[in-house]
Write a protein that holds these residues in place. Structure first.
Motif, PDB file in Angstrom:
ATOM      1  N   ARG A  25      16.884  -4.068 -11.365  1.00 46.18           N
ATOM      2  CA  ARG A  25      16.179  -5.348 -11.535  1.00 46.18           C
ATOM      3  C   ARG A  25      16.386  -6.265 -10.331  1.00 46.18           C
ATOM      4  O   ARG A  25      16.615  -7.462 -10.472  1.00 46.18           O
ATOM      5  N   GLN A  26      16.309  -5.671  -9.153  1.00 44.97           N
ATOM      6  CA  GLN A  26      16.484  -6.432  -7.924  1.00 44.97           C
ATOM      7  C   GLN A  26      15.177  -6.484  -7.135  1.00 44.97           C
ATOM      8  O   GLN A  26      15.174  -6.483  -5.904  1.00 44.97           O
ATOM      9  N   ILE A  27      14.072  -6.565  -7.868  1.00 44.54           N
ATOM     10  CA  ILE A  27      12.768  -6.544  -7.207  1.00 44.54           C
ATOM     11  C   ILE A  27      12.382  -7.874  -6.598  1.00 44.54           C
ATOM     12  O   ILE A  27      11.377  -7.963  -5.909  1.00 44.54           O
ATOM     13  N   PHE A  28      13.177  -8.913  -6.830  1.00 40.54           N
ATOM     14  CA  PHE A  28      12.826 -10.218  -6.291  1.00 40.54           C
ATOM     15  C   PHE A  28      13.509 -10.504  -4.966  1.00 40.54           C
ATOM     16  O   PHE A  28      13.396 -11.604  -4.436  1.00 40.54           O
ATOM     17  N   LYS A  29      14.179  -9.515  -4.410  1.00 41.19           N
ATOM     18  CA  LYS A  29      14.770  -9.670  -3.083  1.00 41.19           C
ATOM     19  C   LYS A  29      13.690  -9.379  -2.038  1.00 41.19           C
ATOM     20  O   LYS A  29      12.842  -8.521  -2.241  1.00 41.19           O
ATOM     21  N   PRO A  30      13.720 -10.089  -0.920  1.00 42.44           N
ATOM     22  CA  PRO A  30      12.674  -9.907   0.102  1.00 42.44           C
ATOM     23  C   PRO A  30      12.599  -8.485   0.659  1.00 42.44           C
ATOM     24  O   PRO A  30      11.536  -8.045   1.070  1.00 42.44           O
ATOM     25  N   GLU A  31      13.706  -7.769   0.638  1.00 42.68           N
ATOM     26  CA  GLU A  31      13.718  -6.423   1.218  1.00 42.68           C
ATOM     27  C   GLU A  31      12.777  -5.472   0.492  1.00 42.68           C
ATOM     28  O   GLU A  31      12.294  -4.506   1.071  1.00 42.68           O
ATOM     29  N   ILE A  32      12.532  -5.728  -0.783  1.00 41.45           N
ATOM     30  CA  ILE A  32      11.703  -4.785  -1.534  1.00 41.45           C
ATOM     31  C   ILE A  32      10.273  -4.784  -1.011  1.00 41.45           C
ATOM     32  O   ILE A  32       9.615  -3.746  -0.989  1.00 41.45           O
ATOM     33  N   LEU A  33       9.787  -5.932  -0.558  1.00 44.73           N
ATOM     34  CA  LEU A  33       8.430  -5.969   0.001  1.00 44.73           C
ATOM     35  C   LEU A  33       8.342  -5.137   1.274  1.00 44.73           C
ATOM     36  O   LEU A  33       7.362  -4.423   1.488  1.00 44.73           O
ATOM     37  N   GLU A  34       9.378  -5.215   2.096  1.00 44.47           N
ATOM     38  CA  GLU A  34       9.409  -4.413   3.311  1.00 44.47           C
ATOM     39  C   GLU A  34       9.474  -2.930   2.963  1.00 44.47           C
ATOM     40  O   GLU A  34       8.782  -2.106   3.567  1.00 44.47           O
ATOM     41  N   GLU A  35      10.295  -2.589   1.988  1.00 42.73           N
ATOM     42  CA  GLU A  35      10.432  -1.191   1.567  1.00 42.73           C
ATOM     43  C   GLU A  35       9.125  -0.670   0.983  1.00 42.73           C
ATOM     44  O   GLU A  35       8.699   0.451   1.276  1.00 42.73           O
ATOM     45  N   LEU A  36       8.482  -1.478   0.166  1.00 47.76           N
ATOM     46  CA  LEU A  36       7.186  -1.077  -0.396  1.00 47.76           C
ATOM     47  C   LEU A  36       6.163  -0.862   0.714  1.00 47.76           C
ATOM     48  O   LEU A  36       5.392   0.104   0.672  1.00 47.76           O
ATOM     49  N   ASP A  37       6.144  -1.745   1.696  1.00 47.27           N
ATOM     50  CA  ASP A  37       5.208  -1.629   2.803  1.00 47.27           C
ATOM     51  C   ASP A  37       5.433  -0.320   3.572  1.00 47.27           C
ATOM     52  O   ASP A  37       4.478   0.393   3.902  1.00 47.27           O
ATOM     53  N   VAL A  38       6.681   0.005   3.825  1.00 42.77           N
ATOM     54  CA  VAL A  38       7.009   1.244   4.542  1.00 42.77           C
ATOM     55  C   VAL A  38       6.572   2.462   3.735  1.00 42.77           C
ATOM     56  O   VAL A  38       5.962   3.396   4.272  1.00 42.77           O
ATOM     57  N   GLN A  39       6.839   2.454   2.436  1.00 46.47           N
ATOM     58  CA  GLN A  39       6.503   3.605   1.604  1.00 46.47           C
ATOM     59  C   GLN A  39       4.985   3.726   1.414  1.00 46.47           C
ATOM     60  O   GLN A  39       4.450   4.835   1.358  1.00 46.47           O
ATOM     61  N   MET A  40       4.297   2.590   1.349  1.00 47.36           N
ATOM     62  CA  MET A  40       2.840   2.636   1.241  1.00 47.36           C
ATOM     63  C   MET A  40       2.223   3.183   2.524  1.00 47.36           C
ATOM     64  O   MET A  40       1.241   3.928   2.478  1.00 47.36           O
ATOM     65  N   ASP A  41       2.805   2.839   3.656  1.00 48.45           N
ATOM     66  CA  ASP A  41       2.343   3.383   4.933  1.00 48.45           C
ATOM     67  C   ASP A  41       2.537   4.897   4.955  1.00 48.45           C
ATOM     68  O   ASP A  41       1.653   5.641   5.382  1.00 48.45           O
ATOM     69  N   PHE A  42       3.693   5.351   4.467  1.00 46.27           N
ATOM     70  CA  PHE A  42       3.957   6.784   4.397  1.00 46.27           C
ATOM     71  C   PHE A  42       2.931   7.473   3.488  1.00 46.27           C
ATOM     72  O   PHE A  42       2.373   8.514   3.845  1.00 46.27           O
ATOM     73  N   LEU A  43       2.688   6.892   2.316  1.00 46.09           N
ATOM     74  CA  LEU A  43       1.720   7.477   1.385  1.00 46.09           C
ATOM     75  C   LEU A  43       0.328   7.550   2.004  1.00 46.09           C
ATOM     76  O   LEU A  43      -0.380   8.550   1.842  1.00 46.09           O
TER      77      LEU A  43
END
Length: 116
Positions: A25-43
Motif C-alpha cells: 500500500r505504498q502507491i502514493f509515493k512519487p517513485e511508483i509513477l516513475e516505476e510505472l512509466d518505465v514498465q509501460m515503456d518496456f511493455l
C-alpha cells in the motif's frame, strides 16, 4: 501479476517491485509513477516486437473503390495479452497521477494556510 508469465525472468524485477509496492500500500509515493512509466515503456516495446503490419494493395485496374491500398495489423498472443495489461497500467498511472496532483495541491494549500 497478469503479465509476469509473458516476461523473461531477468526482466521481471521492475514488475515484481511494483507488485510489492502495491501490496505494501505504498502507491502514493512519487517513485511508483516513475516505476510505472518505465514498465509501460518496456511493455510498449514488447508489444511492438509482437506486432506486424502488412501492406496490401489492389492492383486490379477494374477496382474503382478507394483506397486501393490498406494495412492489416497482426499481433501475437503475447502482444495481445501485454496490450490488455497495458490498458490497466495506463489507467493505474492516470489515476495515481491525479491522486498525486491532489496531494501536492493539498500540501500547497496547507503551506499557504500556515504562512497566513
Amino acid at each position: 501479476m497478469d503479465v509476469l508469465h509473458n516476461i523473461q525472468p531477468l526482466e521481471r524485477v521492475g514488475f515484481e517491485r511494483l507488485i510489492k509496492l502495491i501490496e505494501a500500500r505504498q502507491i502514493f509515493k512519487p517513485e511508483i509513477l516513475e516505476e510505472l512509466d518505465v514498465q509501460m515503456d518496456f511493455l510498449t516495446r514488447e508489444i511492438d516486437k509482437g506486432t506486424t503490419v502488412h501492406q496490401h494493395r489492389d492492383y486490379d485496374e477494374c477496382n474503382v473503390s478507394a483506397p486501393a491500398c490498406w494495412q492489416e495489423t497482426q499481433t501475437t498472443q503475447r502482444a495481445d495479452e501485454l496490450g490488455r495489461a497495458m490498458v490497466m497500467f495506463f489507467e493505474l498511472y492516470e489515476t495515481l497521477q491525479a491522486v498525486h496532483d491532489l496531494m501536492h495541491a493539498q500540501e500547497a494549500l496547507d503551506a499557504l494556510r500556515r504562512s497566513l
